[in-house]
Motif scaffolding. Structure first.
Motif, PDB file in Angstrom:
ATOM      1  N   ARG A  45      35.129   4.198 -16.846  1.00 10.41           N
ATOM      2  CA  ARG A  45      33.892   5.186 -16.065  1.00 10.41           C
ATOM      3  C   ARG A  45      34.549   4.900 -14.539  1.00 10.41           C
ATOM      4  N   ARG A  46      34.240   6.126 -13.858  1.00 14.34           N
ATOM      5  CA  ARG A  46      34.582   6.140 -12.311  1.00 14.34           C
ATOM      6  C   ARG A  46      33.650   6.646 -11.570  1.00 14.34           C
ATOM      7  N   LEU A  47      33.462   6.298 -10.404  1.00 14.33           N
ATOM      8  CA  LEU A  47      32.310   6.979  -9.384  1.00 14.33           C
ATOM      9  C   LEU A  47      32.869   8.331  -9.075  1.00 14.33           C
ATOM     10  N   ASN A  64      40.273   5.753  -6.621  1.00 14.12           N
ATOM     11  CA  ASN A  64      41.181   5.171  -7.608  1.00 14.12           C
ATOM     12  C   ASN A  64      41.348   3.551  -7.397  1.00 14.12           C
ATOM     13  N   SER A  65      40.205   2.916  -6.757  1.00 10.36           N
ATOM     14  CA  SER A  65      39.946   1.581  -6.568  1.00 10.36           C
ATOM     15  C   SER A  65      39.280   1.119  -7.658  1.00 10.36           C
ATOM     16  N   ALA A 109      30.168  11.120  -5.237  1.00  9.13           N
ATOM     17  CA  ALA A 109      29.099   9.940  -5.045  1.00  9.13           C
ATOM     18  C   ALA A 109      29.542   8.836  -4.184  1.00  9.13           C
ATOM     19  N   ILE A 110      30.837   8.612  -4.061  1.00 11.50           N
ATOM     20  CA  ILE A 110      31.503   7.616  -3.134  1.00 11.50           C
ATOM     21  C   ILE A 110      31.164   8.053  -1.747  1.00 11.50           C
ATOM     22  N   VAL A 133      29.823  -2.502  -2.248  1.00 10.03           N
ATOM     23  CA  VAL A 133      30.741  -2.243  -1.177  1.00 10.03           C
ATOM     24  C   VAL A 133      31.095  -3.333  -0.245  1.00 10.03           C
ATOM     25  N   LEU A 134      29.838  -3.723   0.495  1.00  8.34           N
ATOM     26  CA  LEU A 134      29.887  -4.685   1.233  1.00  8.34           C
ATOM     27  C   LEU A 134      30.424  -6.199   0.798  1.00  8.34           C
TER      28      LEU A 134
END
Length: 177
Positions: A66-68, A55-56, A72-73, A36-37
């Motif tokens: 796959r998606r988090l 959705n990013s 979890a985000i 993320v950073l």
């Protein structure tokens, strides 16, 4: 702008499910926080919302389908906040200010710019600092106004500037000392 290069774990399907074993989950959260950073720094992103982030490409890899999950985000954002690399901007904890540089680091960068460009004793609006042609080459150009204000408040606490009220955040003025 160059294309962002995702780390290898972003192509590994199990990475998109937080693992139940504590030590594994801790390592996984660290990887996601680092991602993320670096992603936000690369694209100069200062704010992320939980719903938009779901959705990013940051949290979705279509090539492996796959998606988090949003929960979890939220854990990733909460970890960033607890480590001092983020701040929730509302009570619902669904919008996070991302500190790929912390306000004190931004404060130093901005003050270095002030000194290098002879702007001590000058009065500028936040709008000028954010959008002026004079700042176009600097990382703080187009900075989120909330983060800019927090950074200037650091300078004010150090006696390096005085912030003047305005009707909206971009109308705020600052005199550098």
């Amino acid at each position: 702008m160059s294309t962002f290069r995702y780390p290898p774990f972003h192509s590994y399907p199990p990475s998109f499910t937080l693992q139940p074993v504590k030590t594994t989950k801790e390592k996984q959260l660290k990887l996601w926080c680092d991602l993320v950073l670096s992603y936000c720094k690369h694209y100069k992103i200062f704010k992320l919302s939980l719903t938009d982030s779901a959705n990013s490409p940051l949290f979705v890899n279509t090539s492996i389908d796959r998606r988090l999950s949003i929960s979890a985000i939220e854990e990733v954002f909460s970890r960033l906040v607890s480590m001092g690399y983020g701040e929730w901007l509302n009570k619902q904890a669904n919008i996070c200010l991302i500190y790929w540089r912390r306000p004190n680091e931004w404060a130093q960068i901005i003050y270095d710019w002030v000194e290098r460009t002879g702007r001590r004793k000058s009065i500028l609006t936040l709008y000028e600092i954010r959008f002026s042609e004079d700042t176009a080459e600097f990382e703080f150009h187009e900075m989120d106004p909330e983060l800019l204000l927090k950074s200037l408040q650091v300078l004010e606490s150090q006696g390096k500037c005085v912030i003047f009220e305005g009707k909206v955040s971009d109308d705020l003025g600052v005199k550098f000392l």
